[in-house]
Motif scaffolding. Sequence first.
Motif, PDB file in Angstrom:
ATOM      1  N   LEU A  44      -8.857 -10.792   1.072  1.00  0.00           N
ATOM      2  CA  LEU A  44      -7.630 -10.873   1.632  1.00  0.00           C
ATOM      3  C   LEU A  44      -8.109 -10.678   3.604  1.00  0.00           C
ATOM      4  O   LEU A  44      -7.351 -11.331   4.357  1.00  0.00           O
ATOM      5  CB  LEU A  44      -6.753  -9.886   1.600  1.00  0.00           C
ATOM      6  N   VAL A 102      -4.573  -4.436   5.200  1.00  0.00           N
ATOM      7  CA  VAL A 102      -4.136  -5.121   3.741  1.00  0.00           C
ATOM      8  C   VAL A 102      -3.203  -3.765   2.977  1.00  0.00           C
ATOM      9  O   VAL A 102      -2.213  -3.827   2.598  1.00  0.00           O
ATOM     10  CB  VAL A 102      -4.763  -6.053   3.065  1.00  0.00           C
ATOM     11  N   HIS A 103      -3.765  -2.831   3.249  1.00  0.00           N
ATOM     12  CA  HIS A 103      -3.140  -1.890   1.839  1.00  0.00           C
ATOM     13  C   HIS A 103      -1.763  -1.036   2.818  1.00  0.00           C
ATOM     14  O   HIS A 103      -2.271  -0.307   3.666  1.00  0.00           O
ATOM     15  CB  HIS A 103      -4.508  -0.815   1.396  1.00  0.00           C
ATOM     16  N   SER A 104      -1.299  -0.705   2.374  1.00  0.00           N
ATOM     17  CA  SER A 104       0.239  -0.218   2.552  1.00  0.00           C
ATOM     18  C   SER A 104      -0.601   1.568   2.595  1.00  0.00           C
ATOM     19  O   SER A 104       0.276   1.603   3.600  1.00  0.00           O
ATOM     20  CB  SER A 104       1.403  -0.106   1.366  1.00  0.00           C
ATOM     21  N   ASN A 125      -0.328  -8.380   6.920  1.00  0.00           N
ATOM     22  CA  ASN A 125      -0.125  -8.026   5.388  1.00  0.00           C
ATOM     23  C   ASN A 125       0.566  -6.683   4.914  1.00  0.00           C
ATOM     24  O   ASN A 125       1.157  -7.386   4.614  1.00  0.00           O
ATOM     25  CB  ASN A 125      -1.525  -7.675   4.799  1.00  0.00           C
ATOM     26  N   GLY A 126       0.306  -5.911   4.660  1.00  0.00           N
ATOM     27  CA  GLY A 126       0.069  -4.228   4.546  1.00  0.00           C
ATOM     28  C   GLY A 126       1.838  -3.969   4.375  1.00  0.00           C
ATOM     29  O   GLY A 126       2.193  -4.167   5.612  1.00  0.00           O
ATOM     30  N   GLY A 127       2.394  -3.831   2.809  1.00  0.00           N
ATOM     31  CA  GLY A 127       3.654  -4.167   3.590  1.00  0.00           C
ATOM     32  C   GLY A 127       4.153  -2.673   3.307  1.00  0.00           C
ATOM     33  O   GLY A 127       5.651  -2.713   3.364  1.00  0.00           O
ATOM     34  N   PHE A 145       5.519  -9.291   5.603  1.00  0.00           N
ATOM     35  CA  PHE A 145       6.333  -9.023   4.679  1.00  0.00           C
ATOM     36  C   PHE A 145       6.092  -7.427   4.969  1.00  0.00           C
ATOM     37  O   PHE A 145       5.976  -6.591   4.850  1.00  0.00           O
ATOM     38  CB  PHE A 145       6.240  -9.434   2.921  1.00  0.00           C
ATOM     39  N   ASN A 147       8.008  -4.699   1.040  1.00  0.00           N
ATOM     40  CA  ASN A 147       6.949  -4.537  -0.376  1.00  0.00           C
ATOM     41  C   ASN A 147       8.013  -5.290  -1.288  1.00  0.00           C
ATOM     42  O   ASN A 147       8.026  -5.649  -2.009  1.00  0.00           O
ATOM     43  CB  ASN A 147       6.711  -3.562  -0.666  1.00  0.00           C
ATOM     44  N   TYR A 173       0.484   2.768  -6.372  1.00  0.00           N
ATOM     45  CA  TYR A 173       0.325   3.495  -4.784  1.00  0.00           C
ATOM     46  C   TYR A 173       1.770   3.177  -4.310  1.00  0.00           C
ATOM     47  O   TYR A 173       2.564   2.037  -4.686  1.00  0.00           O
ATOM     48  CB  TYR A 173      -1.093   3.447  -3.872  1.00  0.00           C
ATOM     49  N   ALA A 227      -3.292  -7.316  -6.400  1.00  0.00           N
ATOM     50  CA  ALA A 227      -3.779  -8.525  -5.365  1.00  0.00           C
ATOM     51  C   ALA A 227      -5.170  -8.433  -5.522  1.00  0.00           C
ATOM     52  O   ALA A 227      -5.612  -7.575  -5.869  1.00  0.00           O
ATOM     53  CB  ALA A 227      -3.198  -8.244  -3.994  1.00  0.00           C
ATOM     54  N   PHE A 254       1.176 -12.449  -4.426  1.00  0.00           N
ATOM     55  CA  PHE A 254      -0.089 -11.943  -4.217  1.00  0.00           C
ATOM     56  C   PHE A 254      -0.806 -11.717  -5.908  1.00  0.00           C
ATOM     57  O   PHE A 254      -2.141 -12.355  -5.397  1.00  0.00           O
ATOM     58  CB  PHE A 254       0.147 -10.041  -4.311  1.00  0.00           C
ATOM     59  N   TYR A 303      -2.505 -15.108   3.011  1.00  0.00           N
ATOM     60  CA  TYR A 303      -3.029 -13.757   3.890  1.00  0.00           C
ATOM     61  C   TYR A 303      -3.841 -14.778   5.049  1.00  0.00           C
ATOM     62  O   TYR A 303      -3.426 -14.287   6.230  1.00  0.00           O
ATOM     63  CB  TYR A 303      -4.428 -13.821   3.715  1.00  0.00           C
TER      64      TYR A 303
HETATM   65  C1  BEZ Z   1      -0.344  -4.124   0.003  1.00  0.00           C
HETATM   66  O1  BEZ Z   1      -1.208  -2.499   0.209  1.00  0.00           O
HETATM   67  O2  BEZ Z   1       0.968  -3.503   1.239  1.00  0.00           O
HETATM   68  C2  BEZ Z   1      -0.761  -5.512  -0.359  1.00  0.00           C
HETATM   69  C3  BEZ Z   1      -1.586  -5.534  -0.863  1.00  0.00           C
HETATM   70  C4  BEZ Z   1      -2.421  -6.641  -1.218  1.00  0.00           C
HETATM   71  C5  BEZ Z   1      -0.990  -7.695  -1.411  1.00  0.00           C
HETATM   72  C6  BEZ Z   1      -0.004  -6.945  -0.664  1.00  0.00           C
HETATM   73  C7  BEZ Z   1       0.161  -5.913  -0.357  1.00  0.00           C
END
Ligand code: BEZ
Length: 388
Positions: A44, A102-104, A125-127, A145, A147, A173, A227, A254, A303
């Motif tokens: 990603l 990427v990671h929230s 990415n990180g929603g 976006f 989440n 998480y 994901a 995802f 991504y």
């Molecule tokens: C997130 O941690 O926000 C996330 C990670 C991968 C794909 C979508 C969201």
Amino acid sequence: MSQRIARTTLTALALACIATLGHAQQGKLKVGLMLPYSGTYTALGVAIENGFKLRVDELGGKIGGREIEYVKVDDESDPAKATDNVNKLIKRDNVDVIIGTVHSGVTMAMAKAAKESGTVLIVPNGGADAVTGPMCAPNIFRSSFSNWQPAYAMGEVAAKQGKKTAMTITWKYAAGDESVAGFKEGFEKGGGKVTKELTVPFPNVEFQALLTEIAAAKPDAVYSFYAGGGAVKFVKDYAAAGLNKTIPLYGPGFLTDGTLEAQGDAAQGMLTTLHYADGLNTARDNSFRTAYATKFKLQPDVYAVQGYDAAQMLAIGLNAVKGDLTKKAEFSGAIEKAKIDSPRGPFTISKSHNPVQDFYLRKVEGKENKLVNVAVKGLADPGRGCKM
Ligand code: BEZ
């Protein structure tokens, strides 16, 4: 030459010199790329960087008239290291802009540091809902976006399909929790009921015991957020347990984006919702896909689009201030007013700086997440708790 003409010429020359100097003083634009380059989300992070760089190439290697210098940090999708990592970029490397991540959980730590320092942050990415909720700030934007968004869309779709009960299974998480909450909101509004919420810790992929529990409970549907590498393993395990024959597996896109090569037969027929799909067949998306495939010898996924659009948003802001990031209000104002010409379809930015965009229902056919229809048009995140 009369004295007046000479004076005018000198003034013009001086102004030109000042303008040139101003540009030279701005120098290169330091862009910090804080992304996962190891672990379950590696692909990603790479796709986001590829997409970002593709757009920079299309702009002739410059944004707002400034050449780009990249500083890269592998965030390892590890929230415990996130504050140190982002502060390296802000305080040690003095970056002008941060793109990540990427990671929230890591994204939230980045948003806190960006808010405190005033550094421009574009999240590709990180929603985490909070980033464009209570943590929102004039210098923080998202090109991806929240989440809540794709999850809410999937909840509506599942209810419209007549499903009455659903179990959920996710990583424990913020992204998993918020995805389940969004699905539940859409599903239960439409008359469905979430009967049980199952989780495994991030980034574990031991699903067997939970799949046995699902098989015994026999809900009408399962909703799942995974994901990257975790999504590959989950979808394969779900099919290996024979559950794909009896209980439809839904999720935000995802679950099947950028993963179909590895998921193969296990993913066939799956329905997901996302702000991107294969087969949009617009001139904008076709040219993006051709350019991406030519440059990277890979098919783009959501991504890559989010990385590409992060560069587009940065360019809109920086062009408005001619590369001068000290003009913060003008920079943000330009992005707030823009209609971004994305491969996903045009989108705008909400008051809390999150994309207002269409969510597509997609069906896996072969190696594609084929467009079925627009599930929800122009869906805006509620931006709960954002005060700007
Ligand atoms: C997130 O941690 O926000 C996330 C990670 C991968 C794909 C979508 C969201």
